[in-house]
Each structure stands twice: as C-alpha cells, then as structure tokens.
Motif scaffolding. Structure first.
Motif, PDB file in Angstrom:
ATOM      1  N   TYR A  55      12.259  -2.165   1.466  1.00  0.00           N
ATOM      2  CA  TYR A  55      11.131  -2.271   0.551  1.00  0.00           C
ATOM      3  C   TYR A  55      11.524  -1.585  -0.756  1.00  0.00           C
ATOM      4  O   TYR A  55      11.560  -0.357  -0.817  1.00  0.00           O
ATOM      5  CB  TYR A  55       9.885  -1.597   1.130  1.00  0.00           C
ATOM      6  CG  TYR A  55       9.296  -2.336   2.305  1.00  0.00           C
ATOM      7  CD1 TYR A  55       8.419  -3.395   2.112  1.00  0.00           C
ATOM      8  CD2 TYR A  55       9.614  -1.971   3.607  1.00  0.00           C
ATOM      9  CE1 TYR A  55       7.874  -4.070   3.187  1.00  0.00           C
ATOM     10  CE2 TYR A  55       9.077  -2.639   4.695  1.00  0.00           C
ATOM     11  CZ  TYR A  55       8.207  -3.693   4.480  1.00  0.00           C
ATOM     12  OH  TYR A  55       7.670  -4.366   5.541  1.00  0.00           O
ATOM     13  N   ASN A  85       5.289  -4.294  -1.540  1.00  0.00           N
ATOM     14  CA  ASN A  85       4.801  -4.671  -0.213  1.00  0.00           C
ATOM     15  C   ASN A  85       5.596  -5.818   0.410  1.00  0.00           C
ATOM     16  O   ASN A  85       5.170  -6.401   1.387  1.00  0.00           O
ATOM     17  CB  ASN A  85       3.313  -5.016  -0.262  1.00  0.00           C
ATOM     18  CG  ASN A  85       3.021  -6.192  -1.169  1.00  0.00           C
ATOM     19  OD1 ASN A  85       3.925  -6.762  -1.776  1.00  0.00           O
ATOM     20  ND2 ASN A  85       1.764  -6.557  -1.281  1.00  0.00           N
ATOM     21  N   ARG A  86       6.754  -6.126  -0.151  1.00  0.00           N
ATOM     22  CA  ARG A  86       7.605  -7.162   0.430  1.00  0.00           C
ATOM     23  C   ARG A  86       9.047  -6.670   0.474  1.00  0.00           C
ATOM     24  O   ARG A  86       9.472  -5.885  -0.363  1.00  0.00           O
ATOM     25  CB  ARG A  86       7.498  -8.463  -0.338  1.00  0.00           C
ATOM     26  CG  ARG A  86       7.987  -8.378  -1.756  1.00  0.00           C
ATOM     27  CD  ARG A  86       7.767  -9.690  -2.522  1.00  0.00           C
ATOM     28  NE  ARG A  86       8.262  -9.607  -3.862  1.00  0.00           N
ATOM     29  CZ  ARG A  86       7.684  -8.988  -4.876  1.00  0.00           C
ATOM     30  NH1 ARG A  86       6.542  -8.367  -4.685  1.00  0.00           N
ATOM     31  NH2 ARG A  86       8.211  -8.969  -6.065  1.00  0.00           N
ATOM     32  N   LYS A  87       9.779  -7.152   1.470  1.00  0.00           N
ATOM     33  CA  LYS A  87      11.160  -6.728   1.650  1.00  0.00           C
ATOM     34  C   LYS A  87      12.094  -7.508   0.721  1.00  0.00           C
ATOM     35  O   LYS A  87      11.809  -8.649   0.358  1.00  0.00           O
ATOM     36  CB  LYS A  87      11.592  -6.959   3.096  1.00  0.00           C
ATOM     37  CG  LYS A  87      10.863  -6.088   4.087  1.00  0.00           C
ATOM     38  CD  LYS A  87      11.346  -6.361   5.498  1.00  0.00           C
ATOM     39  CE  LYS A  87      10.600  -5.489   6.483  1.00  0.00           C
ATOM     40  NZ  LYS A  87      11.050  -5.734   7.872  1.00  0.00           N
TER      41      LYS A  87
END
Length: 135
Positions: A43, A35-37
């Motif tokens: 992603y 859920n984070r780049k």
C-alpha cells in the motif's frame, strides 16, 4: 477554491515559526496510506505538505509530534517561486483551516507507545466480564 481533507501521520515534528509581524505558521507533512495495493502488493503512501496559521499552528506544534495521527481540512493551494540560482520551485499544499488530533503527543509520551495501536493484544488473552459488554 479546491477543498482537501486528509488523515495521516506526521512525517516529522511540525516546524513552528513566526512571521516578522508575529504571526505563527507551522509547516508539516502527513503520510497517508492509499487504499489500493501497487504492483508489488504494498500500500503506497502519499506525502502531503500542509501549512497552518495563527492559533492552529501553535496548537499543532504544542500537541503533536512525529508519528501523531491527525486529520486536516483546508484549501488546496499551489505556490511558485524562483530560487536565487534561477531554479523554479512549485509546491502544492493544504492551507489548514481545521485540524483534529487523533494521537495526542501527551498520550504518546504517557503510554510509551510512540503511536502503537492500543487495541493490539500482542497474542495475549483478554480478560473481560460479560457484564462489561455493551451488547
């Protein structure tokens, strides 16, 4: 005991086998997007190995296929062994206790979507009567 729960898409069709005593076992891998780049703005995904036994194994093999989205819950286990050439192998996998199928194999075949999001409107107007809205 460490519990693990994950939702992801099957990387390939589950591999169903039977032990010499006839117990069903299915091995499969799910890809779960973080859920984070990352530094590139993408992603990344984690690839989680899973093992299901008995009825759960047969259920997964029958009702899922590559690309199916599933939810798994189970125990996290680490196994180690030595190959014939002396190489040591260590794997960590979810020993599946519960599975929920989000994209059924049968639905994917009927729709021809192959896992495509059914709520994407493809840029076309959606015709709906105000009386059909729940609010």
């Amino acid at each position: 005991m460490i519990r693990a729960t994950g939702i992801g898409r099957l990387v390939r069709d589950p591999e169903l086998r039977y032990t010499p005593t006839g117990v069903a076992v299915a091995n499969f891998t799910i890809a779960s997007q973080r859920n984070r780049k990352d530094a590139n703005g993408d992603y990344p995904a984690d690839f989680i190995d899973c093992v299901a036994w008995r009825g759960a194994a047969e259920f997964i093999a029958k009702h899922t296929a590559k690309g199916s989205r599933i939810s798994v819950d189970g125990r996290l286990e680490t196994r180690t062994w030595e190959k014939d050439d002396g190489t040591k192998v260590k794997v960590t996998e979810i020993q599946v206790d519960n599975v929920d199928v989000i994209d059924w194999k049968e639905d994917r075949k009927k729709s021809g979507r192959g896992g495509r999001d059914p709520f994407v409107d493809d840029g076309k107007a959606i015709e709906i009567n105000d009386d059909d809205l729940p609010f």
